[in-house]
Enzyme design. Structure first.
Site, PDB file in Angstrom:
ATOM      1  N   ASP A  23      -4.585  31.123 -23.912  1.00  8.50           N
ATOM      2  CA  ASP A  23      -4.153  30.543 -22.673  1.00  8.50           C
ATOM      3  C   ASP A  23      -2.776  30.995 -22.655  1.00  8.50           C
ATOM      4  O   ASP A  23      -1.493  30.946 -23.754  1.00  8.50           O
ATOM      5  CB  ASP A  23      -4.345  29.345 -22.585  1.00  8.50           C
ATOM      6  N   PHE A  24      -1.905  29.993 -21.688  1.00  9.88           N
ATOM      7  CA  PHE A  24      -0.623  31.442 -21.064  1.00  9.88           C
ATOM      8  C   PHE A  24       0.388  29.499 -21.952  1.00  9.88           C
ATOM      9  O   PHE A  24       0.344  29.826 -23.143  1.00  9.88           O
ATOM     10  CB  PHE A  24       0.388  31.765 -20.442  1.00  9.88           C
ATOM     11  N   ASP A  25       0.836  29.147 -21.046  1.00 11.30           N
ATOM     12  CA  ASP A  25       1.352  28.095 -20.926  1.00 11.30           C
ATOM     13  C   ASP A  25       0.907  26.820 -22.292  1.00 11.30           C
ATOM     14  O   ASP A  25      -0.665  26.493 -22.085  1.00 11.30           O
ATOM     15  CB  ASP A  25       1.726  27.594 -20.218  1.00 11.30           C
ATOM     16  N   ASP A 205      -4.796  24.606 -25.188  1.00 15.55           N
ATOM     17  CA  ASP A 205      -4.097  23.372 -25.252  1.00 15.55           C
ATOM     18  C   ASP A 205      -4.306  21.849 -24.556  1.00 15.55           C
ATOM     19  O   ASP A 205      -4.169  21.396 -23.934  1.00 15.55           O
ATOM     20  CB  ASP A 205      -2.591  23.768 -25.464  1.00 15.55           C
TER      21      ASP A 205
END
Length: 264
Positions: A23-25, A205
């Protein structure tokens, strides 16, 4: 129980058949109050480039649009999958699954209605984010988060019923997107098939990552759970290797890159 070192050893045992998807964020970029200000931690771009030179697949699978990821992740070697995997960057263009693309007018209608309702309510700290194939409402900046959460959920449910879009709650965010059977789990499965990899690890997350965690574990891969102050209990309970925050996960990626570099 597997450790972070165990996952490195597995990916490094045959890099030509291994993949790492993230994932990014909240994983590569710390969660920030303003979603538009989200950025990779310093040094992350260089590590992603190093990993992509060794592993068969290095990919990002984010709720953000591909256009957002393109602005923040340099180079062409990292596979970019946006909007929960329903859009990808392929041969210099963004490709969207047809079943999702047909819902773009409904998403635009929902975004306009959400902006109208929240502007009229004038509740400080609530932010509407247009994402092209989805629309999100954040309340991280609200002073009274509990009250803001209840209000946002009420409004989002109303707009979902009106437009036919699917409501997806997340970490201090509510999102509306196309009501199709697509999520990060199906997106991850497509990426794995396309890359032809055997050993895969997925890092996430938030609640939106749960389908990807389930998919990677079902395939015998590894779940990498990046924590934080607002981590949901069901995410924290995932059977995987835990990291306290994006900074600790970056250290792990650097360790993986070092091991792979040493094998050349």
């Amino acid at each position: 129980m597997k450790t972070a070192s165990d996952v490195i050893a597995r990916l490094a045992s045959d890099p030509s058949r291994a993949g790492l998807v993230m994932d990014f964020d909240g994983v590569l970029a710390p969660i920030v109050d303003d979603p538009a200000a989200s950025a990779l931690l310093p040094g992350t771009a260089e590590v992603l480039d190093a990993l992509s030179r060794h592993l068969a697949m290095v990919g990002l699978l984010s709720g953000r649009p591909v256009s957002f990821l393109r602005e923040r992740v340099p180079g062409e070697n990292v596979v970019l999958m946006g909007s929960y995997g329903v859009e990808t960057w392929v041969d210099g263009e963004i490709r969207v699954l047809p079943a999702v693309a047909q819902w773009k007018p409904a998403v635009a209608e929902a975004e306009a209605e959400l902006r109208r309702l929240f502007d009229a309510a004038d509740v400080p700290g609530i932010h509407v984010e247009g994402k092209g194939l989805a629309v999100a409402v954040h309340w991280r900046q609200a002073r009274e988060r509990v009250a803001a959460a209840a209000f946002v959920e009420h409004v989002v449910r109303e707009v979902a019923a009106k437009t036919g879009l699917r409501r997806e709650p997340g970490k201090l965010v509510e999102e509306l997107r196309a009501p199709v059977d697509e999520d990060k789990g199906t997106g991850l499965q497509r990426a794995i098939r396309a890359a032809g990899v055997d050993a895969v690890a997925y890092a996430g997350d938030d609640r939106g990552d749960l389908p990807a965690f389930a998919a990677v574990l079902a395939l015998g891969g590894d779940a990498l759970v990046v924590g934080g102050v607002d981590i949901a209990p069901e995410v924290a309970a995932v059977d995987g290797v835990a990291f306290s925050d994006p900074e600790e996960f970056l250290v792990w990626m650097k360790d993986l890159a070092t091991v792979l570099d040493a094998q050349i």
